[in-house]
Design a protein around this motif. Structure first.
Motif, short mmCIF file in Angstrom:
data_model
loop_
_atom_site.label_atom_id
_atom_site.label_comp_id
_atom_site.label_asym_id
_atom_site.label_seq_id
_atom_site.Cartn_x
_atom_site.Cartn_y
_atom_site.Cartn_z
N SER A 189 3.27 29.67 32.68
CA SER A 189 3.45 29.72 34.73
C SER A 189 5.13 30.27 34.68
N LEU A 190 5.25 31.85 33.63
CA LEU A 190 6.21 32.51 33.88
C LEU A 190 6.49 33.53 34.14
N GLY B 192 9.27 27.11 34.71
CA GLY B 192 7.55 27.48 34.06
C GLY B 192 7.02 26.47 35.04
N VAL B 193 6.75 26.35 36.14
CA VAL B 193 6.13 25.51 36.85
C VAL B 193 5.04 26.78 38.41
N CYS B 194 4.86 26.55 39.21
CA CYS B 194 3.90 27.02 40.22
C CYS B 194 4.72 26.94 40.87
N TYR C 102 7.15 15.39 37.95
CA TYR C 102 7.67 16.24 36.02
C TYR C 102 8.40 16.44 36.48
N ALA C 103 8.01 18.32 37.17
CA ALA C 103 9.11 19.75 37.44
C ALA C 103 10.99 18.79 37.10
N GLY D 19 9.71 26.75 29.08
CA GLY D 19 8.76 27.11 29.64
C GLY D 19 8.02 25.48 29.59
N LEU D 20 7.31 25.22 30.13
CA LEU D 20 6.97 23.24 29.11
C LEU D 20 6.80 23.25 27.94
#
Length: 456
Positions: free
Chosen positions: A89-90, A271-273, A329-330, A343-344
């Protein structure tokens, strides 16, 4: 003349020489950014499931599967790479229109290797893909009510890959119209309204299939197939097939050659929405000024768009895909110095300290946020941090880092992001060489530019 043929005539006339320098530079940075995402994403759980499956059905071909020693037929390489590009998600972002590059650049690179394209031809093809994809998305964007019931991104973004690969094969306008007519037969259904159900699928937006479907449609035209040459026209046009309830055809060609949608596309530092990024920006700004960590906070309250409050505060994520869409979480990762910027990671999902911090993060709707989100594509968020000493700190933002008009995330940041993502997979020396080659793409062939990413 039909709208479809008019679009095809306009697309086929696009050349590298007519592109403004800023557009060329942006296209090269987007290629660099996506190659980094593909290389790093190749090590993700989702990619490690899909790529071996594709390897079992592919006997080898001319196109690179990034982050591996494999080479596939262009359709399968683009499938694998498009999937990898979205796993962390990057990849890039155009608010409310998803991540256009992941359904353009993998297909363009795979076909460019096949036909031994010049870097200039690749750049022009990618620009054409962005223009076609985002103009179509703008023209057929449904009403808010319809979008809540029927939504899908790869469904229409497949035309970006179709456009780019058609240009690389030097199609005539008639062949492009044929490819457009065949493309919907290979498009994913609009599955967005079911996306947030658990467990979330690692196919995510299914951009891998969009790349593959587009190349398949183009290859069929090369074999002599014809498609419907009025696919965008009338009340039964593609917009209706894809589930939209409105279509504004003038947006397909309005100010072509003057307004470049690729320049309005943003880079992602986290790396999140993308919809969560302003929230992270606010927290990081407060941390930078006031120097606090997870042990210093009593609680964090986030006010933002009601849709985000509804969808991004569910059960604890069980996978990195679910974590992409989880605000507590983010933010907990940021407070524990485990930022999603690289990245997660699966291991962080079971970190008890992160879980405990996330329980102190609450969400509610910010007054007026919904209106500016849907009408202006802004991402309003206010973050209030209450420290253990009772002091409350607040920050507010509407435009995330890396988006046009937001905090800068330019060439220096994109280069650093690329090296951070690519070096652990292909080595620091190869990553640096690949970066330099991609930034000089207009003076190289695509095959030569990609030589540093070869793995043995």
């Amino acid at each position: 003349m039909s709208l479809t043929q008019d679009v095809a005539n306009t697309v086929v006339s696009l050349t590298y020489d007519e592109l403004p320098a800023a557009v060329v530079d942006k296209a090269k940075l987007l290629v660099l950014d996506h190659v980094g995402c593909m290389i790093a994403g190749s090590t993700s759980r989702g990619a490690r499931q899909l790529t071996p499956y594709l390897a079992r059905t592919d006997s080898g071909g001319p196109s690179t599967v990034f982050g591996t020693s494999l080479r596939f037929h262009p359709a399968n390489a683009a499938h694998a790479n498009g999937h990898s590009a979205s796993m962390l998600s990057l990849d890039d972002s155009y608010v409310l229109f998803g991540h256009p590059g992941a359904s353009i650049i993998p297909a363009a690179l795979a076909v460019a290797e096949e036909v031994n394209s010049s870097g200039k031809a690749l750049i022009a093809a990618i620009v054409g893909g962005y223009e076609m994809s985002l103009r179509l998305g703008t023209a057929m964007r449904p009403t808010e009510d319809r979008n809540r019931h029927v939504s899908g991104l790869a469904t229409w973004q497949i035309f970006g890959a179709c456009t780019a690969t058609s240009l690389l094969h030097r199609f005539s306008a008639g062949q492009i119209a044929d490819a457009y007519g065949l493309t919907p037969m290979h498009a994913p259904l609009p599955c967005g309204s079911k996306f947030y159900s658990r467990p979330m699928s690692f196919l995510k937006n299914n951009y891998g299939w969009a790349n593959k479907g587009a190349i398949t449609a183009v290859d069929l035209v090369r074999e002599g197939f014809h498609g419907n040459r009025t696919i965008f026209d009338g009340g039964d046009g593609f917009w209706a097939m894809a589930g939209s309830d409105r279509f504004e055809p003038q947006n397909m060609l309005d100010r072509w050659g003057e307004r470049y949608f690729i320049l309005e596309t943003g880079f992602k530092p986290y790396g999140v929405c993308r919809w969560i990024h302003t929230t992270i920006d606010c927290l990081r700004a407060l941390q930078k000024t006031h120097r606090f960590g997870h042990a210093d906070i009593r609680g964090v309250h986030v006010e933002t768009v009601s849709e985000f409050v509804r969808d991004f505060n569910g059960p604890w994520p069980q996978s990195t895909i679910e974590a992409v869409f989880h605000i507590p979480y983010a933010l907990a990762l940021e407070l524990h110095d485990k930022s999603s910027a690289t990245g997660l990671r699966e291991d962080d999902l079971t970190d008890e300290g992160v879980k405990q911090t996330a329980t102190r993060i609450s969400l509610s709707t910010l007054a007026g946020a919904d209106g500016v989100f849907y009408a202006e594509r802004l991402l309003p968020a206010r973050v209030s941090v209450t420290l253990q000493n009772g002091k409350t700190l607040s920050a507010q933002a509407e435009v995330p880092t890396g988006a046009p008009g937001g905090p800068a995330f330019g060439q220096t940041e994109v280069e650093a992001k690329f090296l951070t993502l690519a070096s652990p997979v292909i080595g620091a020396i190869n990553a640096a060489r690949l970066k330099d080659a991609l930034l000089e793409l207009e003076g190289l062939s695509v095959r030569d530019a990609l030589k540093p990413c070869a793995m043995t």
